[in-house]
Design an enzyme around this catalytic site. Structure first.
Site: not given
Ligand code: ADP
Length: 178
Positions: A23, A47, A96, A134
């Site tokens: 992130h 969730k 990703r 996450s």
């Molecule tokens: P959501 O619940 O909206 O998917 P996340 O917190 O999991 O929220 O992710 C927010 C954004 O960050 C999403 O666009 C996700 O694809 C991106 N993201 C999460 N992890 C990574 C990573 N390791 N590299 C690049 N982008 C990421």
């Protein structure tokens, strides 16, 4: 053609439960593309999150304090409404792998249909973080694995502490069932 006078505002929405290096990389890179970058922390999560929205906002503020044009705010409801409220026309999401793409495309098209003034752009992950999510961090931390390679140093003890409480609660629940 005259250049637009308005500042370019981008919005990066997500759950960030907890914020990872993946992130942070997207935030750092998008903050160089936009004049103002707003990180939107989603409250109305289906969730059950590990951290409350307030806690996630605090964590994000702490790990982005070195980037002057980044602002962190909690929101609930529709992303397009939040984007309009903060004056952002562009949503940033991270990609990703191909597996992210189908869901992301659907969300981007839904948002654009609801609000044609809003577009979504995708930044591809830094290869170092392509596997990182996450949920993986939560799982590793729950079983007491090392997470310092996944999340910024100030986030490590917070996740460990929260997972310790969860394990204890889980243990108490199992004891009661026996
Ligand atoms: P959501 O619940 O909206 O998917 P996340 O917190 O999991 O929220 O992710 C927010 C954004 O960050 C999403 O666009 C996700 O694809 C991106 N993201 C999460 N992890 C990574 C990573 N390791 N590299 C690049 N982008 C990421």
């Amino acid at each position: 053609m005259e250049r637009e006078e308005h500042p370019k505002i981008g919005i990066y929405p997500g759950s960030f439960d907890p914020v990872t290096f993946g992130h942070l990389d997207i935030i750092e890179r998008s903050s160089q593309i936009f004049d103002r970058m707003i990180v939107g922390v989603l409250c109305n999560n289906a969730k059950k999150p590990l951290f409350s929205a307030d806690e996630r906002v605090k964590m994000l503020r702490s790990v982005t304090s070195h980037i002057p044009n980044v602002e962190v705010r909690a929101f609930d409801g529709l992303l397009v409404d939040f984007a309009k409220q903060v004056g952002a026309r562009v949503v940033v999401r991270g990609l990703r792998a191909v597996t992210d793409f189908e869901y992301e495309l659907q969300m981007a098209q839904t948002n654009h249909t609801m609000c044609p003034g809003i577009d979504t752009i995708f930044l591809t992950t830094d290869l170092r973080y392509a596997y990182l999510s996450s949920s993986t961090v939560r799982e590793v931390a729950f079983y007491e694995g090392k997470i310092s390679q996944f999340v910024p140093p100030e986030i490590v003890p917070l996740v460990q502490e929260r997972c310790r409480s969860l394990r204890e609660a889980d243990g108490d629940r199992k004891d009661r069932q026996e």
